[in-house]
Design an enzyme around this catalytic site. Structure first.
Site, mmCIF file in Angstrom:
data_model
loop_
_atom_site.group_PDB
_atom_site.id
_atom_site.type_symbol
_atom_site.label_atom_id
_atom_site.label_comp_id
_atom_site.label_asym_id
_atom_site.label_seq_id
_atom_site.Cartn_x
_atom_site.Cartn_y
_atom_site.Cartn_z
ATOM 1 N N ASP A 87 11.956 -10.236 2.829
ATOM 2 C CA ASP A 87 12.170 -9.243 1.769
ATOM 3 C C ASP A 87 13.234 -8.240 2.187
ATOM 4 O O ASP A 87 13.081 -7.034 1.991
ATOM 5 C CB ASP A 87 10.858 -8.533 1.439
ATOM 6 C CG ASP A 87 10.919 -7.788 0.104
ATOM 7 O OD1 ASP A 87 11.785 -8.131 -0.732
ATOM 8 O OD2 ASP A 87 10.115 -6.859 -0.091
ATOM 9 N N GLY A 89 0.823 -1.191 0.000
ATOM 10 C CA GLY A 89 0.000 0.000 0.000
ATOM 11 C C GLY A 89 0.860 1.246 0.000
ATOM 12 O O GLY A 89 2.013 1.219 -0.418
#
Length: 403
Positions: free
Chosen positions: A137, A27
């Protein structure tokens, strides 16, 4: 950092939004301010992910685990609402460039700085893993550089994204050039996958290039799984460390405890970021927040709490000040440079001249007192002189009368 746009919310939960920080697969990220004035990073989940109940469940689990991480070298989660209409997450704000930004702008880091980076990231990952979270990540954009050391952001979120089947062209979540072989092949992952990514991050910091090069995601994933990392340009003092982290077999990689035993827990020294003339990460200047009056009116009509917000804030006051710097001695003459004279040093001379009102008043009072005393003395002398000049009969009459 960009100003808010008309479509952006003015607040998320109890946090007033000031500026845009960036966006990603999860987002948009905003710079926010808590009711107490603390700067935070507010991550607002994409609406399409909010509609996925499986994502919400996994997101809530990951946020719960991530909130237990409080290490100094992470950006800890301070608040979240996974059950709201549009889930959101709030982390501590770290004022500093990402590793990707710094290396792109300034070039590779020197060996000593990379060793400091490695120790800080190892300690941060150790805290993340101890909380039962795998980052999944770790990459240069997710490492922020601050004067007090590196900070890891966005840990534990990509696992929640897996639940929503949010994939890139390769069919996996993550950054192809920095993910582990087992992650690239879709196998279960654990702490060793973050160690592999750490090796890639350190190689990038030391050389300015990703260890598996550039290109399409499919080519990068093939090199990660089958190819050898390009470590030839990594300085000799770092090469063994980087190559052990980039081992294909997870069992051959060191743990965070192994790395800390080798690197130590030493706090970052002053100037650990001083490479290519950079003494410390620049303090980001916050652009003026753009608040659309029509947007405010619409939000007030919708009853979403915008009417209760305080007036627009001065972002320059909200931005943390850089570390204090000793002030130079005041010049004997104004500099010829057009740079304005700082207001703070000027305040130091506000009471430089000693006040003179009190001594002057005392002198005046003393003068008045002396004048009065002199006048009284003169009056007494005159009176005595006049008495001594009276006739003796008068004196005897007075004396006789008294007797």
């Amino acid at each position: 950092m960009d100003a808010l746009q008309p479509g952006d919310p003015l607040a998320v939960g109890k946090y007033r939004l000031l500026n845009r920080l960036g966006s990603g697969g999860m987002g948009r990220v905003y710079l926010g301010e808590s009711p107490a004035g603390r700067l935070v990073a507010v991550k607002l989940i994409r609406p399409e992910l909010a509609d996925d109940p499986d994502f919400r469940r996994r997101f809530a689990q990951e946020v719960h685990a991530a909130r237990r991480v409080g290490a100094i070298f992470t950006a800890p989660v301070v608040d979240a609402d996974p059950d709201g209409p549009q889930p959101w997450l709030v982390t501590a704000y770290v004022d500093g460039p990402s590793l990707a930004e710094a290396v792109t702008a300034q070039g590779p880091m020197p060996v000593e700085s990379v060793l400091t980076l490695a120790a800080g990231l190892a300690e941060g990952l150790g805290a993340v893993h101890a909380a039962g979270v795998v980052h999944r990540d770790l990459k240069p954009p997710n490492v922020l550089l601050a004067v007090d050391g590196p900070h890891i952001i966005d840990f534990g979120i990509s696992r929640a994204l897996d639940a929503a089947a949010l994939t890139n062209a390769s069919g996996v979540v993550g950054s192809p050039g920095f993910m582990s072989p087992e992650q690239a092949e879709g196998h279960p992952v654990g702490p060793p996958t973050d160690i592999f990514s750490l090796g890639g991050v350190l190689a990038f910091a030391a050389t300015g290039e990703p260890p598996f090069g550039a290109g399409p995601a499919s080519a990068l994933l093939y090199r990660v799984v089958y190819g050898a990392a390009a470590t030839g340009n990594v300085p000799a003092a770092l090469r063994s460390l980087v190559e052990r982290c980039l081992a294909k077999d997870p069992a051959d990689r060191p743990t965070t405890d192994d790395l800390l035993a080798e690197l130590g827990y030493a706090a970052p020294a002053d100037g650990w970021l001083a490479w290519h003339g950079v003494v410390s990460p620049p303090v980001r200047e916050l652009p003026a927040t753009r608040v659309d009056e029509q947007q405010i009116g619409e939000q007030q009509k919708d009853g979403n709490g915008a009417a209760d917000l305080p007036p627009a804030l001065d972002n320059s006051a909200a931005c943390p000040e850089p570390a204090a710097v000793p002030l130079p001695s005041p010049p004997t003459a104004l500099p010829s440079s057009p740079t304005p004279v700082p207001s703070r040093p000027a305040l130091r001379t506000r009471h430089a001249a000693p006040p003179r009102r009190a001594p002057l008043r005392r002198r005046r009072l003393i003068g008045v007192a002396l004048t009065a005393l002199l006048a009284a003395r003169t009056a007494a002398v005159v009176a005595f002189a006049s008495m001594s000049q009276r006739p003796h009969g008068h004196a005897r009459h007075s004396g006789t009368r008294v007797s």
